[in-house]
Scaffold this motif. Structure first.
Motif, PDB file in Angstrom:
ATOM      1  N   ILE A 202       0.841  -1.204   0.000  1.00 43.23           N
ATOM      2  CA  ILE A 202       0.000   0.000   0.000  1.00 43.23           C
ATOM      3  C   ILE A 202       0.870   1.246   0.000  1.00 43.23           C
ATOM      4  N   GLY A 205       2.182   2.295  -3.248  1.00 40.03           N
ATOM      5  CA  GLY A 205       1.207   2.711  -4.252  1.00 40.03           C
ATOM      6  C   GLY A 205       0.694   1.618  -5.155  1.00 40.03           C
ATOM      7  N   TYR A 208      -4.937  -0.804  -2.816  1.00 37.38           N
ATOM      8  CA  TYR A 208      -5.918   0.155  -2.323  1.00 37.38           C
ATOM      9  C   TYR A 208      -6.928  -0.556  -1.433  1.00 37.38           C
ATOM     10  N   VAL A 210     -10.829  -0.965   0.086  1.00 36.08           N
ATOM     11  CA  VAL A 210     -12.247  -0.742  -0.195  1.00 36.08           C
ATOM     12  C   VAL A 210     -13.065  -1.440   0.885  1.00 36.08           C
ATOM     13  N   VAL A 214      -8.562  -5.225   0.870  1.00 35.53           N
ATOM     14  CA  VAL A 214      -7.390  -4.621   0.243  1.00 35.53           C
ATOM     15  C   VAL A 214      -7.129  -5.345  -1.068  1.00 35.53           C
ATOM     16  N   SER A 217      -3.317  -3.526  -7.173  1.00 36.18           N
ATOM     17  CA  SER A 217      -3.619  -2.817  -8.412  1.00 36.18           C
ATOM     18  C   SER A 217      -2.649  -3.255  -9.497  1.00 36.18           C
ATOM     19  N   ASN A 220      -0.770  -0.670 -11.654  1.00 32.99           N
ATOM     20  CA  ASN A 220       0.378   0.024 -11.079  1.00 32.99           C
ATOM     21  C   ASN A 220       1.634  -0.848 -11.062  1.00 32.99           C
ATOM     22  N   LYS A 247     -13.596  -3.247  -7.756  1.00 29.15           N
ATOM     23  CA  LYS A 247     -12.204  -3.223  -8.197  1.00 29.15           C
ATOM     24  C   LYS A 247     -11.990  -2.129  -9.251  1.00 29.15           C
ATOM     25  N   LYS A 248     -10.807  -1.545  -9.239  1.00 32.70           N
ATOM     26  CA  LYS A 248     -10.452  -0.570 -10.266  1.00 32.70           C
ATOM     27  C   LYS A 248     -10.210  -1.260 -11.605  1.00 32.70           C
ATOM     28  N   ASP A 252      -7.550  -7.034 -10.723  1.00 37.28           N
ATOM     29  CA  ASP A 252      -7.027  -6.792  -9.375  1.00 37.28           C
ATOM     30  C   ASP A 252      -7.428  -7.942  -8.461  1.00 37.28           C
ATOM     31  N   TRP A 270      -6.874  -2.401   8.531  1.00 38.49           N
ATOM     32  CA  TRP A 270      -8.032  -2.153   7.662  1.00 38.49           C
ATOM     33  C   TRP A 270      -9.306  -2.768   8.240  1.00 38.49           C
TER      34      TRP A 270
END
Length: 572
Positions: A202, A205, A208, A210, A214, A217, A220, A247-248, A252, A270
């Motif tokens: 995390i 970067g 992420y 939600v 967790v 990504s 990235n 999910k983005k 992911d 979290w």
């Protein structure tokens, strides 16, 4: 840890669910150039304070601490580069770190598991034969969606269920003569390491949060897909879990799952939850081998998504993380079809060894190169069992003959003997150093066994000069090969008796019934009723019982059932 997690920890403690180290003795294997070494017992080291320095000590090492020159000739196929590569360990002293993904213990282990762990057991053994010091780590995924679902189905605590199936798995591995790994960590005992790694991902970067979940990504992490060769657009969205629209990117994957009612959970930054499937191996391999190590192994089915995700997680947490060799074994088919519960051809290890000696299954598995698909059939298992019996019978006869006379007349051995021994040694090392071609190594013992049988049973062989010395040297060399392949029994006599008992069970007859048939056949032959004599012989042959007539009478031995001979011949 909050109340529910504390209760789970108490349950794990009550069932003895702690990281499994080498709980049983492991056998020290013969080393390069040591023809007379026999399996011996070696105790493991205790876990050091610095886990990255944990290595399984070999019984012998080079005098200068470096791996012998021979070892540098070994090649392994690297899934990531898609080619065979010379094996070069990271550590200058020859220490090797190897991590192999273990089982999710929610059911009995199957022959696919046997195929994987026999293959990596052979790699472990051969590395030690080459005088490497190996830290072999194999985990248990003892908390997972499948375990929870099965526990709920049975009304059982998930930790109790996973402990029970873990113990059964270890029993199966012991029957298959797989050496215990140096460390056998469990996910439930490494939550702190997992949480720490997720924090690092995390912070860098690449993940992420939600609603308590967790996600990693993949957008990235530009290197995603290099192991499997997949493009990001080609990746499947879900694996073991349903697609989450939060999910983005559909690709992911979960690093941490928020707690659900009735499921085990641990506290985290979290919120309460439990690890995702992939993160556990990244965290535990780093714990015991460091962020970078030599070999990561598993079944071909783990290349994507599991190992692909492991690479992404590990490098996202530590940019210096790297693994030199990704090694994967091929699939197991059953009668030409993919093994699956839905097809009704799901075969467990326990089911096989009810009727066959476990080392017959091991020999069958080693008869195909570990990266190639293997087709499991009863006919081929019978062939492996028959070959194993022949091997042990020859070695036992040899052992008994050489024990009768321990004296040596001195002088050199006949050229035929020394040539046979040197060829076996060369063929064995050449085949094994070429990406573990165990089938070639097994084939290499055929000629020495034939020579031994000639020396034991033929008139010409019995007259050969230095016959007993030749038998002793040949037996030692074949024993060395069997030891490295994990096929050396504790006793030839016991193994032969077990093979006979399994054959009788498959034939659904008792030894008393077989002996009665032999007596009936003997009487028919004396009465010159040769038709009836042949009928009895053929009846037993159809059941996998071969009769052998000799000067001392008629004996029996297991064999491939005559009804399967045509099938076996056509498939070879």
């Amino acid at each position: 840890m909050m109340a529910a997690a504390a209760a789970a920890a108490a349950r794990r403690a009550a069932t003895g669910l702690f990281p499994l180290l080498l709980s049983s003795h492991s056998r020290a294997l013969p080393r390069h150039g040591d023809l007379l070494a026999l399996p011996s017992l070696v105790r493991p080291r205790r876990l050091p304070s610095h886990p990255a320095k944990l290595f399984f000590c070999s019984a012998a090492a080079s005098s200068n601490g470096a791996a012998p020159e021979k070892a540098r000739d070994m090649h392994l196929y690297n899934t990531r580069s898609r080619r065979r590569e010379p094996f070069r360990p990271r550590a200058p002293g020859g220490e090797v770190g190897m991590y192999v993904c273990g089982v999710t213990p929610y059911d009995d282990s199957h022959i696919g598991h046997a195929r994987a762990y026999v293959a990596f057991d052979v790699l472990f053994r051969y590395l030690r034969y080459l005088d490497y010091e190996v830290c072999y780590v194999r985990n248990f995924t003892d908390i997972d969606d499948k375990i929870i679902a099965r526990a709920n189905q049975l009304g059982e605590d998930p930790f109790s269920l996973s402990k029970r199936y873990s113990d059964d798995f270890l029993s199966d591995m012991a029957h298959l003569q797989c050496l215990p790994p140096s460390v056998e960590p469990r996910v439930s005992d490494h939550i702190d390491q997992i949480v720490t790694m997720i924090k690092q991902i995390i912070d860098n970067g690449c993940a992420y949060v939600v609603s308590g979940d967790v996600y990693f990504s993949v957008d990235n992490f530009p290197e995603y897909g290099k192991l499997s060769g997949r493009k990001l657009d080609d990746n499947r969205a879900g694996e073991r879990v349903a697609v989450d629209e939060r999910k983005k990117n559909p690709a992911d994957f979960a690093l941490w799952k928020a707690a659900k009612d009735g499921e085990p959970w641990w506290d985290s930054p979290w919120g309460p939850g439990r690890p995702g499937w992939h993160i556990e191996c990244s965290a535990m391999s780093a714990q015991y081998l460091g962020n970078s190590f030599d070999i990561h192994g598993g079944g071909e089915d783990l290349i994507f998504p599991h190992h692909e995700n492991e690479i992404a997680q590990s490098r996202a947490a530590c940019c210096d993380s790297s693994i030199n060799y990704w090694v994967h074994n091929g699939f197991v088919n059953v009668n030409g079809q993919k093994m699956s519960k839905s097809l009704g051809n799901f075969i467990t290890i326990r089911k096989v060894i009810e009727l066959y000696h476990p080392l017959a299954l091991r020999m069958f598995l080693l008869g195909t190169h570990y990266r190639s698909p293997i087709n499991y059939t009863v006919e081929q298992l019978n062939v492996a069992s028959d070959r194993l019996y022949y091997t042990y019978q020859t070695l036992r006869d040899c052992e008994e003959s050489t024990q009768q006379d321990q004296s040596s007349s001195g002088g050199s051995l006949p050229f035929t003997t020394t040539h046979c021994v040197e060829k076996l040694h060369g063929d064995f090392e050449t085949s094994m150093s070429d990406d573990l071609h165990t089938s070639v190594a097994l084939a290499a013992i055929s000629e020495p066994l034939k020579v031994m049988n000639d020396l034991l049973h033929t008139r010409k062989g019995k007259k050969q000069e230095k016959r007993l010395e030749s038998l002793a040297v040949l037996e030692e060399k074949v024993r060395m090969v069997l030891s490295v392949l994990g096929l050396m029994p504790s006793s030839y006599h016991e193994a032969l008796q077990q093979l006979r008992e399994k054959a009788l069970r498959r034939a659904c007859v008792t030894e008393e019934q077989v002996l009665q048939k032999i007596e009936e056949r003997t009487a028919a032959r004396k009465a010159k009723q040769f038709g009836r004599s042949d009928e009895i012989r053929d009846e037993l042959a159809a059941l996998g019982i071969a009769l052998m007539d000799g000067p001392d009478g008629t004996a029996w031995r297991p064999s491939v059932p005559s009804s399967q001979q045509a099938v076996v011949t056509s498939s070879t």
